[in-house]
Motif scaffolding. Structure first.
Motif, PDB file in Angstrom:
ATOM      1  N   HIS A  36       0.860  -1.206   0.002  1.00  0.00           N
ATOM      2  CA  HIS A  36       0.133   0.122  -0.166  1.00  0.00           C
ATOM      3  C   HIS A  36       0.951   1.158   0.044  1.00  0.00           C
ATOM      4  O   HIS A  36       0.619   2.308  -0.677  1.00  0.00           O
ATOM      5  CB  HIS A  36      -0.942   0.203   1.203  1.00  0.00           C
ATOM      6  N   ILE A  37       2.012   1.262   0.911  1.00  0.00           N
ATOM      7  CA  ILE A  37       2.755   2.332   0.750  1.00  0.00           C
ATOM      8  C   ILE A  37       3.577   2.832  -0.335  1.00  0.00           C
ATOM      9  O   ILE A  37       3.520   4.046  -0.822  1.00  0.00           O
ATOM     10  CB  ILE A  37       3.761   2.138   2.013  1.00  0.00           C
ATOM     11  N   LEU A  38       3.960   1.731  -0.937  1.00  0.00           N
ATOM     12  CA  LEU A  38       4.511   1.621  -2.467  1.00  0.00           C
ATOM     13  C   LEU A  38       3.611   2.264  -3.454  1.00  0.00           C
ATOM     14  O   LEU A  38       4.054   3.227  -4.240  1.00  0.00           O
ATOM     15  CB  LEU A  38       5.225   0.502  -2.743  1.00  0.00           C
ATOM     16  N   LEU A  39       2.693   1.694  -3.598  1.00  0.00           N
ATOM     17  CA  LEU A  39       1.551   2.107  -4.384  1.00  0.00           C
ATOM     18  C   LEU A  39       1.161   3.618  -4.340  1.00  0.00           C
ATOM     19  O   LEU A  39       1.035   4.651  -5.292  1.00  0.00           O
ATOM     20  CB  LEU A  39       0.194   1.314  -4.442  1.00  0.00           C
ATOM     21  N   LYS A  40       0.942   4.066  -2.821  1.00  0.00           N
ATOM     22  CA  LYS A  40       0.484   5.560  -2.865  1.00  0.00           C
ATOM     23  C   LYS A  40       1.851   6.359  -3.109  1.00  0.00           C
ATOM     24  O   LYS A  40       1.499   7.672  -3.476  1.00  0.00           O
ATOM     25  CB  LYS A  40       0.010   5.599  -1.296  1.00  0.00           C
ATOM     26  N   ALA A  41       2.857   5.938  -2.738  1.00  0.00           N
ATOM     27  CA  ALA A  41       4.105   6.702  -2.791  1.00  0.00           C
ATOM     28  C   ALA A  41       4.293   7.018  -4.305  1.00  0.00           C
ATOM     29  O   ALA A  41       4.698   8.192  -4.812  1.00  0.00           O
ATOM     30  CB  ALA A  41       5.231   6.126  -1.998  1.00  0.00           C
ATOM     31  N   ALA A  42       4.036   6.016  -5.164  1.00  0.00           N
ATOM     32  CA  ALA A  42       4.276   5.960  -6.562  1.00  0.00           C
ATOM     33  C   ALA A  42       3.420   6.952  -7.078  1.00  0.00           C
ATOM     34  O   ALA A  42       3.590   7.479  -8.293  1.00  0.00           O
ATOM     35  CB  ALA A  42       4.379   4.676  -7.203  1.00  0.00           C
ATOM     36  N   ASP A  43       2.172   6.998  -6.676  1.00  0.00           N
ATOM     37  CA  ASP A  43       1.132   8.003  -7.052  1.00  0.00           C
ATOM     38  C   ASP A  43       1.179   9.436  -6.468  1.00  0.00           C
ATOM     39  O   ASP A  43       0.492  10.366  -7.015  1.00  0.00           O
ATOM     40  CB  ASP A  43      -0.378   7.557  -6.656  1.00  0.00           C
ATOM     41  N   GLY A  44       2.318   9.809  -5.939  1.00  0.00           N
ATOM     42  CA  GLY A  44       2.554  11.195  -5.526  1.00  0.00           C
ATOM     43  C   GLY A  44       1.937  11.413  -4.226  1.00  0.00           C
ATOM     44  O   GLY A  44       1.854  12.559  -3.942  1.00  0.00           O
ATOM     45  N   VAL A  45       1.275  10.526  -3.421  1.00  0.00           N
ATOM     46  CA  VAL A  45       0.627  11.067  -2.219  1.00  0.00           C
ATOM     47  C   VAL A  45       1.815  11.227  -1.206  1.00  0.00           C
ATOM     48  O   VAL A  45       2.660  10.587  -0.882  1.00  0.00           O
ATOM     49  CB  VAL A  45      -0.264   9.639  -1.784  1.00  0.00           C
ATOM     50  N   PRO A  46       1.504  12.437  -0.512  1.00  0.00           N
ATOM     51  CA  PRO A  46       2.167  13.089   0.489  1.00  0.00           C
ATOM     52  C   PRO A  46       2.713  11.932   1.609  1.00  0.00           C
ATOM     53  O   PRO A  46       1.603  11.327   2.095  1.00  0.00           O
ATOM     54  CB  PRO A  46       1.719  14.250   0.903  1.00  0.00           C
ATOM     55  N   SER A  59       8.662   6.454  10.076  1.00  0.00           N
ATOM     56  CA  SER A  59       9.721   5.785   9.667  1.00  0.00           C
ATOM     57  C   SER A  59       9.656   4.591   8.948  1.00  0.00           C
ATOM     58  O   SER A  59      10.569   4.214   8.068  1.00  0.00           O
ATOM     59  CB  SER A  59      10.566   5.624  10.959  1.00  0.00           C
ATOM     60  N   MET A  60       8.332   4.173   9.166  1.00  0.00           N
ATOM     61  CA  MET A  60       8.138   2.845   8.106  1.00  0.00           C
ATOM     62  C   MET A  60       7.983   3.468   6.869  1.00  0.00           C
ATOM     63  O   MET A  60       8.314   2.525   5.902  1.00  0.00           O
ATOM     64  CB  MET A  60       6.740   2.199   8.622  1.00  0.00           C
ATOM     65  N   VAL A  61       7.120   4.661   6.582  1.00  0.00           N
ATOM     66  CA  VAL A  61       7.111   5.014   5.264  1.00  0.00           C
ATOM     67  C   VAL A  61       8.340   5.471   4.739  1.00  0.00           C
ATOM     68  O   VAL A  61       8.687   5.043   3.322  1.00  0.00           O
ATOM     69  CB  VAL A  61       6.064   6.317   5.259  1.00  0.00           C
ATOM     70  N   ALA A  62       9.233   5.866   5.556  1.00  0.00           N
ATOM     71  CA  ALA A  62      10.705   6.374   4.827  1.00  0.00           C
ATOM     72  C   ALA A  62      11.489   5.372   4.652  1.00  0.00           C
ATOM     73  O   ALA A  62      12.202   5.259   3.547  1.00  0.00           O
ATOM     74  CB  ALA A  62      11.234   7.403   6.072  1.00  0.00           C
ATOM     75  N   LYS A  63      11.282   4.249   5.669  1.00  0.00           N
ATOM     76  CA  LYS A  63      12.344   2.859   5.297  1.00  0.00           C
ATOM     77  C   LYS A  63      11.840   2.370   4.095  1.00  0.00           C
ATOM     78  O   LYS A  63      12.674   1.618   3.203  1.00  0.00           O
ATOM     79  CB  LYS A  63      12.431   2.242   6.518  1.00  0.00           C
ATOM     80  N   THR A  64      10.467   2.039   3.785  1.00  0.00           N
ATOM     81  CA  THR A  64       9.817   1.359   2.538  1.00  0.00           C
ATOM     82  C   THR A  64      10.298   2.154   1.422  1.00  0.00           C
ATOM     83  O   THR A  64      10.698   1.495   0.434  1.00  0.00           O
ATOM     84  CB  THR A  64       8.514   1.314   2.932  1.00  0.00           C
ATOM     85  N   ARG A  65      10.359   3.680   1.394  1.00  0.00           N
ATOM     86  CA  ARG A  65      10.560   4.161   0.153  1.00  0.00           C
ATOM     87  C   ARG A  65      12.056   3.900   0.007  1.00  0.00           C
ATOM     88  O   ARG A  65      12.401   3.718  -1.058  1.00  0.00           O
ATOM     89  CB  ARG A  65      10.416   5.719   0.545  1.00  0.00           C
ATOM     90  N   GLN A  66      12.937   4.061   0.965  1.00  0.00           N
ATOM     91  CA  GLN A  66      14.499   4.163   0.804  1.00  0.00           C
ATOM     92  C   GLN A  66      14.613   2.710   0.228  1.00  0.00           C
ATOM     93  O   GLN A  66      15.545   2.516  -0.717  1.00  0.00           O
ATOM     94  CB  GLN A  66      15.010   4.050   2.114  1.00  0.00           C
ATOM     95  N   ARG A  67      14.147   1.702   0.695  1.00  0.00           N
ATOM     96  CA  ARG A  67      14.474   0.362   0.318  1.00  0.00           C
ATOM     97  C   ARG A  67      13.788   0.141  -1.111  1.00  0.00           C
ATOM     98  O   ARG A  67      14.534  -0.625  -1.837  1.00  0.00           O
ATOM     99  CB  ARG A  67      13.864  -0.862   1.231  1.00  0.00           C
ATOM    100  N   CYS A  68      12.796   0.549  -1.452  1.00  0.00           N
ATOM    101  CA  CYS A  68      12.448   0.517  -2.660  1.00  0.00           C
ATOM    102  C   CYS A  68      13.406   1.135  -3.883  1.00  0.00           C
ATOM    103  O   CYS A  68      13.470   0.655  -4.793  1.00  0.00           O
ATOM    104  CB  CYS A  68      10.806   1.216  -2.931  1.00  0.00           C
ATOM    105  N   VAL A  69      13.847   2.131  -3.481  1.00  0.00           N
ATOM    106  CA  VAL A  69      14.433   3.110  -4.346  1.00  0.00           C
ATOM    107  C   VAL A  69      16.094   2.395  -4.576  1.00  0.00           C
ATOM    108  O   VAL A  69      16.523   2.090  -5.508  1.00  0.00           O
ATOM    109  CB  VAL A  69      14.622   4.422  -3.857  1.00  0.00           C
TER     110      VAL A  69
END
Length: 143
Positions: A36-46, A59-69
């Motif tokens: 869910h986090i990755l899909l929302k982040a990819a759609d540009g949701v803050p 921190s969960m959102v930030a770490k998930t973003r970082q690991r994805c990139v």
């Protein structure tokens, strides 16, 4: 407005894979939350909206973003292996110890105690030391 250090860009194939993870419903809750986090982040949701919508920490959102990139979306879905102490006994040694526990007790004793079995591990040179708690956990697994 500040720019994100880790901006999630997913291909259509990756989005479809994440949506499939969510549709199945048979995966772990953490995996689904991260999808869910990755899909929302990819759609540009803050991030603040993701945090509020999914009830997760910043921190969960930030770490998930970082690991994805850094490692890709598949790696971001799973926990990394955690370090831990290796088992004191190999499977073969554990099987031998269980066989000993099922055998007759030593002379002077009615039955095998955890402390006697721990002493037997040291006596057989399976380990330099062994606590009775290690033996208890081993026997509990095999019941």
């Amino acid at each position: 407005m500040s720019t994100k250090k880790y901006k999630v860009n997913l291909s259509e194939e990756e989005k479809l894979h994440l949506q499939a993870v969510l549709r199945k419903g048979k995966s772990a809750a953490r995996k689904q939350t991260r999808a869910h986090i990755l899909l929302k982040a990819a759609d540009g949701v803050p991030d603040k909206d993701i945090i509020q919508a999914l009830d997760v920490s910043a921190s969960m959102v930030a770490k998930t973003r970082q690991r994805c990139v850094e490692e890709g979306p598949e790696a971001a879905l799973y926990d990394r292996p955690r370090p831990g102490q290796r088992p004191k006994l190999t499977d073969r040694q554990a099987a031998h110890l269980i066989a000993i526990a099922c055998s007759d007790a030593p002379v002077g004793h009615d039955h095998w105690t955890l402390r006697l079995l721990a002493g037997k591990v040291v006596e057989l040179s399976y380990a330099s030391s062994c606590s009775y708690e290690t033996i208890r956990q081993l026997l509990k697994k095999t019941r």
